[in-house]
Structure formats: C-alpha cells, structure tokens
Design a protein around this motif. Structure first.
Motif, PDB file in Angstrom:
ATOM      1  N   UNK A 170     -22.440  -5.989 -13.104  1.00  0.00           N
ATOM      2  CA  UNK A 170     -23.677  -6.300 -13.786  1.00  0.00           C
ATOM      3  C   UNK A 170     -23.499  -7.498 -14.721  1.00  0.00           C
ATOM      4  N   UNK A 171     -22.348  -7.568 -15.366  1.00  0.00           N
ATOM      5  CA  UNK A 171     -22.067  -8.687 -16.271  1.00  0.00           C
ATOM      6  C   UNK A 171     -22.026 -10.001 -15.497  1.00  0.00           C
ATOM      7  N   UNK A 172     -21.500  -9.990 -14.297  1.00  0.00           N
ATOM      8  CA  UNK A 172     -21.424 -11.212 -13.490  1.00  0.00           C
ATOM      9  C   UNK A 172     -22.828 -11.728 -13.189  1.00  0.00           C
ATOM     10  N   UNK A 173     -23.749 -10.832 -12.842  1.00  0.00           N
ATOM     11  CA  UNK A 173     -25.125 -11.237 -12.583  1.00  0.00           C
ATOM     12  C   UNK A 173     -25.753 -11.865 -13.819  1.00  0.00           C
ATOM     13  N   UNK A 174     -25.539 -11.255 -14.971  1.00  0.00           N
ATOM     14  CA  UNK A 174     -26.101 -11.785 -16.215  1.00  0.00           C
ATOM     15  C   UNK A 174     -25.542 -13.160 -16.540  1.00  0.00           C
ATOM     16  N   UNK A 175     -24.239 -13.374 -16.330  1.00  0.00           N
ATOM     17  CA  UNK A 175     -23.642 -14.684 -16.594  1.00  0.00           C
ATOM     18  C   UNK A 175     -24.237 -15.742 -15.674  1.00  0.00           C
ATOM     19  N   UNK A 176     -24.441 -15.388 -14.419  1.00  0.00           N
ATOM     20  CA  UNK A 176     -25.051 -16.330 -13.472  1.00  0.00           C
ATOM     21  C   UNK A 176     -26.473 -16.670 -13.859  1.00  0.00           C
ATOM     22  N   UNK A 177     -27.217 -15.678 -14.293  1.00  0.00           N
ATOM     23  CA  UNK A 177     -28.600 -15.906 -14.714  1.00  0.00           C
ATOM     24  C   UNK A 177     -28.647 -16.754 -15.978  1.00  0.00           C
ATOM     25  N   UNK A 178     -27.721 -16.506 -16.890  1.00  0.00           N
ATOM     26  CA  UNK A 178     -27.673 -17.298 -18.125  1.00  0.00           C
ATOM     27  C   UNK A 178     -27.356 -18.757 -17.816  1.00  0.00           C
ATOM     28  N   UNK A 179     -26.407 -18.994 -16.907  1.00  0.00           N
ATOM     29  CA  UNK A 179     -26.053 -20.373 -16.541  1.00  0.00           C
ATOM     30  C   UNK A 179     -27.241 -21.081 -15.895  1.00  0.00           C
ATOM     31  N   UNK A 180     -27.943 -20.364 -15.031  1.00  0.00           N
ATOM     32  CA  UNK A 180     -29.108 -20.953 -14.369  1.00  0.00           C
ATOM     33  C   UNK A 180     -30.191 -21.276 -15.397  1.00  0.00           C
ATOM     34  N   UNK A 181     -30.413 -20.372 -16.328  1.00  0.00           N
ATOM     35  CA  UNK A 181     -31.413 -20.589 -17.370  1.00  0.00           C
ATOM     36  C   UNK A 181     -31.033 -21.770 -18.260  1.00  0.00           C
ATOM     37  N   UNK A 182     -29.765 -21.871 -18.619  1.00  0.00           N
ATOM     38  CA  UNK A 182     -29.302 -23.010 -19.438  1.00  0.00           C
ATOM     39  C   UNK A 182     -29.516 -24.330 -18.696  1.00  0.00           C
ATOM     40  N   UNK A 183     -29.202 -24.328 -17.402  1.00  0.00           N
ATOM     41  CA  UNK A 183     -29.368 -25.540 -16.598  1.00  0.00           C
ATOM     42  C   UNK A 183     -30.842 -25.933 -16.528  1.00  0.00           C
ATOM     43  N   UNK A 184     -31.714 -24.955 -16.297  1.00  0.00           N
ATOM     44  CA  UNK A 184     -33.148 -25.231 -16.228  1.00  0.00           C
ATOM     45  C   UNK A 184     -33.667 -25.771 -17.557  1.00  0.00           C
ATOM     46  N   UNK A 185     -33.195 -25.205 -18.657  1.00  0.00           N
ATOM     47  CA  UNK A 185     -33.629 -25.655 -19.977  1.00  0.00           C
ATOM     48  C   UNK A 185     -33.136 -27.075 -20.256  1.00  0.00           C
ATOM     49  N   UNK A 186     -31.898 -27.364 -19.880  1.00  0.00           N
ATOM     50  CA  UNK A 186     -31.354 -28.710 -20.077  1.00  0.00           C
ATOM     51  C   UNK A 186     -32.128 -29.731 -19.248  1.00  0.00           C
ATOM     52  N   UNK A 187     -32.466 -29.379 -18.019  1.00  0.00           N
ATOM     53  CA  UNK A 187     -33.262 -30.276 -17.181  1.00  0.00           C
ATOM     54  C   UNK A 187     -34.646 -30.511 -17.782  1.00  0.00           C
ATOM     55  N   UNK A 188     -35.249 -29.444 -18.293  1.00  0.00           N
ATOM     56  CA  UNK A 188     -36.561 -29.558 -18.934  1.00  0.00           C
ATOM     57  C   UNK A 188     -36.495 -30.495 -20.132  1.00  0.00           C
ATOM     58  N   UNK A 189     -35.484 -30.333 -20.975  1.00  0.00           N
ATOM     59  CA  UNK A 189     -35.340 -31.198 -22.150  1.00  0.00           C
ATOM     60  C   UNK A 189     -35.142 -32.650 -21.743  1.00  0.00           C
ATOM     61  N   UNK A 190     -34.295 -32.893 -20.748  1.00  0.00           N
ATOM     62  CA  UNK A 190     -34.033 -34.258 -20.302  1.00  0.00           C
ATOM     63  C   UNK A 190     -35.300 -34.902 -19.751  1.00  0.00           C
ATOM     64  N   UNK A 191     -36.030 -34.184 -18.909  1.00  0.00           N
ATOM     65  CA  UNK A 191     -37.266 -34.728 -18.339  1.00  0.00           C
ATOM     66  C   UNK A 191     -38.298 -34.996 -19.423  1.00  0.00           C
ATOM     67  N   UNK A 192     -38.411 -34.080 -20.363  1.00  0.00           N
ATOM     68  CA  UNK A 192     -39.377 -34.250 -21.450  1.00  0.00           C
ATOM     69  C   UNK A 192     -39.021 -35.460 -22.305  1.00  0.00           C
ATOM     70  N   UNK A 193     -37.737 -35.635 -22.613  1.00  0.00           N
ATOM     71  CA  UNK A 193     -37.324 -36.779 -23.413  1.00  0.00           C
ATOM     72  C   UNK A 193     -37.644 -38.086 -22.690  1.00  0.00           C
ATOM     73  N   UNK A 194     -37.372 -38.145 -21.400  1.00  0.00           N
ATOM     74  CA  UNK A 194     -37.655 -39.364 -20.626  1.00  0.00           C
ATOM     75  C   UNK A 194     -39.154 -39.646 -20.623  1.00  0.00           C
ATOM     76  N   UNK A 195     -39.970 -38.624 -20.423  1.00  0.00           N
ATOM     77  CA  UNK A 195     -41.420 -38.819 -20.427  1.00  0.00           C
ATOM     78  C   UNK A 195     -41.927 -39.288 -21.786  1.00  0.00           C
TER      79      UNK A 195
END
Length: 104
Positions: A1-26
């Motif tokens: 269960x912990x492995x699933x949570x770590x994977x989800x956290x990494x995916x969420x962090x990546x999505x948030x970082x992409x959102x911030x980068x795109x927003x800054x560029x815009x």
C-alpha cells in the motif's frame, strides 16, 4: 500500500510542477505582450492598471507582473541584437524575412 501512495505522490508532484511551469510561462508571455504594446504604441497598460489598485499587496504584485514583462522584452531584444550581429544570424534573419515575404 505504501508503494502505491509513493507512486501517487510522485505523479501528483510532477503534475503540480508542470502546472507551475506552464502558468509561469503564460504569465511571462502575457506580461511581455503588455510590454510590447507599451513599446510599440506608447499606451501604458501597466500604469493604467496599477493606478486603479487600492490594496498595497495587490499593487506590488501588479507592478512585479508588469516588470517581469519589461525584463523579458529587454532580454529578448538583447539576444536578438547579439544574434543579428553574427554572420550566421544575419543569414538566418534574411532567410526568415524572405520566407515571410513570400507568404504575403
């Protein structure tokens, strides 16, 4: 269960970082466009907007927003001038200009 949570956290962090980068560029592009309008027409959207803001925090944020566009425009023009001063840059600019003229 912990492995699933770590994977989800990494995916969420990546999505948030992409959102911030795109927003800054815009934000930078929009702010730079306002700077280009001011430089080409003399109409100062920044001054008009900042003068209407009463809240000091919001006014400082707006000033920073417009200053970002000025900085981006200055850096872009400096880069263009450096490229334009090289023989390869002159050839590339001439070729691009000819391509645009052909399309019209």
């Amino acid at each position: 269960n912990r492995i699933k949570n770590d994977g989800a956290k990494k995916k969420l962090r990546k999505m948030f970082a992409e959102f911030l980068a795109k927003t800054f560029v815009e934000v930078a592009l929009i702010s730079t466009a306002f700077s280009a309008v001011r430089r080409s027409t003399g109409f100062d959207i920044a001054q008009l907007a900042v003068n209407r803001i009463k809240n000091d925090g919001a006014k400082n944020a707006a000033i920073s927003f417009f200053n970002l566009g000025e900085w981006c425009a200055d850096k872009s023009m400096g880069l263009f001038r450096r490229v334009q001063s090289t023989p390869e840059g002159k050839k590339a600019i001439e070729a691009a200009t000819k391509d645009v003229a052909k399309k019209d």
